[in-house]
Design a protein around this motif. Structure first.
Motif, PDB file in Angstrom:
ATOM      1  N   ALA A 126       0.805  -1.217   0.000  1.00 23.78           N
ATOM      2  CA  ALA A 126       0.000   0.000   0.000  1.00 23.78           C
ATOM      3  C   ALA A 126       0.839   1.270   0.000  1.00 23.78           C
ATOM      4  CB  ALA A 126      -0.939   0.001   1.207  1.00 23.78           C
ATOM      5  N   SER A 127       2.074   1.189  -0.483  1.00 20.98           N
ATOM      6  CA  SER A 127       2.932   2.371  -0.536  1.00 20.98           C
ATOM      7  C   SER A 127       2.462   3.346  -1.604  1.00 20.98           C
ATOM      8  CB  SER A 127       4.377   1.957  -0.837  1.00 20.98           C
ATOM      9  OG  SER A 127       5.216   3.084  -0.989  1.00 20.98           O
ATOM     10  N   MET A 128       2.790   4.606  -1.420  1.00 24.00           N
ATOM     11  CA  MET A 128       2.712   5.600  -2.489  1.00 24.00           C
ATOM     12  C   MET A 128       4.154   5.976  -2.777  1.00 24.00           C
ATOM     13  SD  MET A 128       0.772   7.452  -4.517  1.00 24.00           S
ATOM     14  CE  MET A 128       1.981   7.530  -5.848  1.00 24.00           C
ATOM     15  N   SER A 129       4.661   5.533  -3.938  1.00 24.41           N
ATOM     16  CA  SER A 129       6.073   5.730  -4.265  1.00 24.41           C
ATOM     17  C   SER A 129       6.232   6.719  -5.411  1.00 24.41           C
ATOM     18  CB  SER A 129       6.720   4.399  -4.660  1.00 24.41           C
ATOM     19  OG  SER A 129       6.600   3.450  -3.623  1.00 24.41           O
ATOM     20  N   PHE A 130       7.326   7.483  -5.356  1.00 26.34           N
ATOM     21  CA  PHE A 130       7.644   8.464  -6.395  1.00 26.34           C
ATOM     22  C   PHE A 130       8.959   8.073  -7.047  1.00 26.34           C
ATOM     23  CE2 PHE A 130       4.971  10.329  -3.237  1.00 26.34           C
ATOM     24  CZ  PHE A 130       4.029  11.026  -3.979  1.00 26.34           C
ATOM     25  N   VAL A 131       8.956   7.952  -8.363  1.00 26.31           N
ATOM     26  CA  VAL A 131      10.118   7.479  -9.117  1.00 26.31           C
ATOM     27  C   VAL A 131      10.565   8.552 -10.105  1.00 26.31           C
ATOM     28  CG1 VAL A 131      10.991   5.714 -10.688  1.00 26.31           C
ATOM     29  CG2 VAL A 131       9.318   5.093  -8.943  1.00 26.31           C
ATOM     30  N   ALA A 132      11.867   8.862 -10.079  1.00 28.39           N
ATOM     31  CA  ALA A 132      12.435   9.798 -11.046  1.00 28.39           C
ATOM     32  C   ALA A 132      13.696   9.173 -11.634  1.00 28.39           C
ATOM     33  CB  ALA A 132      12.764  11.123 -10.375  1.00 28.39           C
ATOM     34  N   LYS A 133      13.924   9.415 -12.906  1.00 30.68           N
ATOM     35  CA  LYS A 133      15.108   8.862 -13.559  1.00 30.68           C
ATOM     36  C   LYS A 133      16.178   9.923 -13.741  1.00 30.68           C
ATOM     37  CE  LYS A 133      13.950   9.548 -18.450  1.00 30.68           C
ATOM     38  NZ  LYS A 133      14.007   8.930 -19.781  1.00 30.68           N
ATOM     39  N   GLY A 134      17.417   9.461 -13.795  1.00 28.72           N
ATOM     40  CA  GLY A 134      18.532  10.349 -14.067  1.00 28.72           C
ATOM     41  C   GLY A 134      18.606  10.707 -15.536  1.00 28.72           C
ATOM     42  N   GLU A 160      12.398  14.855 -11.167  1.00 30.08           N
ATOM     43  CA  GLU A 160      13.149  14.654  -9.927  1.00 30.08           C
ATOM     44  C   GLU A 160      12.886  15.739  -8.884  1.00 30.08           C
ATOM     45  OE1 GLU A 160      17.300  12.504  -8.832  1.00 30.08           O
ATOM     46  OE2 GLU A 160      17.196  13.639 -10.698  1.00 30.08           O
ATOM     47  N   ASN A 161      12.560  16.940  -9.328  1.00 32.29           N
ATOM     48  CA  ASN A 161      12.302  18.012  -8.364  1.00 32.29           C
ATOM     49  C   ASN A 161      10.973  17.852  -7.629  1.00 32.29           C
ATOM     50  OD1 ASN A 161      10.809  18.678 -10.744  1.00 32.29           O
ATOM     51  ND2 ASN A 161      10.671  20.780 -10.090  1.00 32.29           N
ATOM     52  N   LEU A 162      10.167  16.877  -8.059  1.00 35.42           N
ATOM     53  CA  LEU A 162       8.893  16.624  -7.383  1.00 35.42           C
ATOM     54  C   LEU A 162       8.961  15.444  -6.418  1.00 35.42           C
ATOM     55  CD1 LEU A 162       6.253  17.232 -10.189  1.00 35.42           C
ATOM     56  CD2 LEU A 162       6.747  18.659  -8.193  1.00 35.42           C
ATOM     57  N   VAL A 163      10.093  14.752  -6.375  1.00 33.43           N
ATOM     58  CA  VAL A 163      10.218  13.636  -5.441  1.00 33.43           C
ATOM     59  C   VAL A 163      10.176  14.146  -3.999  1.00 33.43           C
ATOM     60  CG1 VAL A 163      11.656  11.729  -4.641  1.00 33.43           C
ATOM     61  CG2 VAL A 163      11.469  12.192  -7.087  1.00 33.43           C
ATOM     62  N   GLY A 164      10.828  15.293  -3.750  1.00 35.05           N
ATOM     63  CA  GLY A 164      10.818  15.869  -2.412  1.00 35.05           C
ATOM     64  C   GLY A 164       9.415  16.219  -1.933  1.00 35.05           C
ATOM     65  N   PRO A 165       8.647  16.974  -2.731  1.00 38.70           N
ATOM     66  CA  PRO A 165       7.260  17.235  -2.349  1.00 38.70           C
ATOM     67  C   PRO A 165       6.440  15.955  -2.191  1.00 38.70           C
ATOM     68  CG  PRO A 165       7.936  18.800  -4.025  1.00 38.70           C
ATOM     69  CD  PRO A 165       9.056  17.790  -3.890  1.00 38.70           C
ATOM     70  N   GLY A 166       6.699  14.976  -3.061  1.00 36.50           N
ATOM     71  CA  GLY A 166       6.009  13.693  -2.920  1.00 36.50           C
ATOM     72  C   GLY A 166       6.341  13.022  -1.606  1.00 36.50           C
ATOM     73  N   MET A 167       7.616  13.120  -1.207  1.00 35.40           N
ATOM     74  CA  MET A 167       8.038  12.556   0.075  1.00 35.40           C
ATOM     75  C   MET A 167       7.277  13.209   1.224  1.00 35.40           C
ATOM     76  SD  MET A 167      11.887  12.541   1.740  1.00 35.40           S
ATOM     77  CE  MET A 167      12.014  14.339   1.677  1.00 35.40           C
ATOM     78  N   MET A 168       7.107  14.529   1.169  1.00 37.90           N
ATOM     79  CA  MET A 168       6.396  15.223   2.232  1.00 37.90           C
ATOM     80  C   MET A 168       4.928  14.810   2.273  1.00 37.90           C
ATOM     81  SD  MET A 168       8.708  16.839   3.761  1.00 37.90           S
ATOM     82  CE  MET A 168       7.605  17.602   4.939  1.00 37.90           C
ATOM     83  N   MET A 169       4.332  14.570   1.117  1.00 40.52           N
ATOM     84  CA  MET A 169       2.919  14.204   1.069  1.00 40.52           C
ATOM     85  C   MET A 169       2.658  12.759   1.446  1.00 40.52           C
ATOM     86  SD  MET A 169       1.391  16.132  -2.305  1.00 40.52           S
ATOM     87  CE  MET A 169      -0.280  15.603  -1.892  1.00 40.52           C
ATOM     88  N   ALA A 170       3.568  11.856   1.087  1.00 43.21           N
ATOM     89  CA  ALA A 170       3.283  10.429   1.250  1.00 43.21           C
ATOM     90  C   ALA A 170       4.191   9.710   2.229  1.00 43.21           C
ATOM     91  CB  ALA A 170       3.353   9.733  -0.116  1.00 43.21           C
ATOM     92  N   SER A 171       5.479   9.989   2.191  1.00 42.39           N
ATOM     93  CA  SER A 171       6.399   9.306   3.099  1.00 42.39           C
ATOM     94  C   SER A 171       6.327   9.938   4.490  1.00 42.39           C
ATOM     95  CB  SER A 171       7.827   9.375   2.552  1.00 42.39           C
ATOM     96  OG  SER A 171       8.712   8.627   3.363  1.00 42.39           O
ATOM     97  N   CYS A 172       6.562  11.251   4.567  1.00 41.83           N
ATOM     98  CA  CYS A 172       6.312  11.970   5.821  1.00 41.83           C
ATOM     99  C   CYS A 172       4.812  12.050   6.075  1.00 41.83           C
ATOM    100  CB  CYS A 172       6.882  13.384   5.754  1.00 41.83           C
ATOM    101  SG  CYS A 172       8.660  13.448   5.439  1.00 41.83           S
ATOM    102  N   GLY A 173       4.055  12.168   5.006  1.00 43.62           N
ATOM    103  CA  GLY A 173       2.614  12.346   5.117  1.00 43.62           C
ATOM    104  C   GLY A 173       1.914  11.220   5.837  1.00 43.62           C
ATOM    105  N   ILE A 174       2.453  10.012   5.753  1.00 45.66           N
ATOM    106  CA  ILE A 174       1.803   8.900   6.446  1.00 45.66           C
ATOM    107  C   ILE A 174       1.831   9.138   7.955  1.00 45.66           C
ATOM    108  CG2 ILE A 174       3.787   7.322   6.766  1.00 45.66           C
ATOM    109  CD1 ILE A 174       1.930   5.074   5.718  1.00 45.66           C
ATOM    110  N   ALA A 175       2.874   9.811   8.436  1.00 46.59           N
ATOM    111  CA  ALA A 175       2.930  10.165   9.862  1.00 46.59           C
ATOM    112  C   ALA A 175       1.894  11.234  10.192  1.00 46.59           C
ATOM    113  CB  ALA A 175       4.330  10.654  10.223  1.00 46.59           C
ATOM    114  N   TYR A 176       1.672  12.159   9.259  1.00 49.01           N
ATOM    115  CA  TYR A 176       0.685  13.211   9.503  1.00 49.01           C
ATOM    116  C   TYR A 176      -0.724  12.597   9.585  1.00 49.01           C
ATOM    117  CZ  TYR A 176       4.639  15.928   7.723  1.00 49.01           C
ATOM    118  OH  TYR A 176       5.891  16.448   7.516  1.00 49.01           O
ATOM    119  N   VAL A 177      -0.990  11.623   8.731  1.00 45.07           N
ATOM    120  CA  VAL A 177      -2.279  10.932   8.780  1.00 45.07           C
ATOM    121  C   VAL A 177      -2.429  10.191  10.108  1.00 45.07           C
ATOM    122  CG1 VAL A 177      -3.675   9.103   7.737  1.00 45.07           C
ATOM    123  CG2 VAL A 177      -2.476  10.731   6.272  1.00 45.07           C
TER     124      VAL A 177
END
Length: 259
Positions: A126-134, A160-177
């Protein structure tokens, strides 16, 4: 697909569980310095390979996923660099803010690099993952990485510049939920429910809201309108939350980690 995971802590462990449970990988190798932890994974999933040797772990694999603390990334990358096959292998950074540019700089070469941020719900698919390529990563390599993380939940390919915002919404965000759920439980207890009852109510309410939005495709405000009547108790509760800065607090919390 043969995959090696370096780092079996909270995030690495969640991915390992998710991929092992999927049964879709040709081979899964885990490398970590904690032998006791490796033993637990081996006991749970006998088909996986475990080792404390990072160099041995990366040999012959298709995708190397490095899931260690950002400050450990240079040490680990320097250690495995001589054993990597940059012409064949895909190297993935799952370390916060350790981008593909940093991978290339630390490894001293171009290659098939990806930057991915999942969350700990990967263990349960049930992860929400963000993928960016080099910049030198092929679309084929990107597709392989996306397919890998799709085994652990939803995956979104982003710049790649949206991975950080994605992290705040979903990776850190899971703690906010989780914090919202805790608050709802505390409110339930104050109104007379036992803690376990309050937890059941909060979790089922959250699940109901998610199911409703997913199944209908509604904007959240459309769903809110369904249960908000003029002069009713719902609008009174919503307005009290807004008076206390609810929406602003959520937005500020999401943006805080990007400063």
């Amino acid at each position: 697909m043969k995959v090696t995971v370096i780092g079996a802590g909270n995030m690495g462990g969640a991915l390992i569980h998710g991929w092992a449970k999927s049964g879709k990988l040709a081979a899964l190798t885990i490398s970590d310095k904690n032998e006791s932890l490796l033993g637990k994974f081996k006991e749970a999933y006998p088909s996986i390979t475990t080792t404390t040797d990072n160099v041995a772990a990366v040999k012959g694999t298709d995708i190397v996923v490095v899931v260690v603390k950002p400050w450990l990334m240079p040490l680990v990358l320097d250690e495995i660099k001589p054993a990597l096959d940059f012409g064949k292998q895909i190297i993935v950074s799952d370390a916060a803010n350790y981008t593909t540019e940093k991978l290339a700089e630390q490894l001293g070469t171009s290659g098939q690099f990806c930057y991915v941020i999942p969350n700990i719900a990967a263990e349960y698919g049930a992860s929400m993952s963000f993928v960016a390529k080099g910049k030198d990563t092929s679309d084929e390599s990107l597709a392989q990485v996306k397919a890998l993380y799709d085994l652990c939940g939803d995956t979104l390919v982003v710049a790649e510049n949206l991975v950080g915002p994605g992290m705040m919404m979903a990776s850190c965000g899971i703690a906010y939920v989780m914090r919202y759920i805790r608050a709802q439980m505390e409110g339930g207890c104050e109104m007379g429910f036992y803690p376990e009852q309050a937890k059941q109510i909060a979790l089922q309410t959250m699940q109901g809201a998610v199911s409703l939005l997913k199944d209908t495709g509604w904007h959240p405000e459309e769903a809110i309108d369904k249960v908000t009547t003029p002069g009713g108790v719902t609008i009174k509760g919503l307005n009290e939350m807004e008076h206390a800065g609810f929406t602003s607090a959520v937005i500020r919390g999401l943006k805080a980690g990007l400063k």
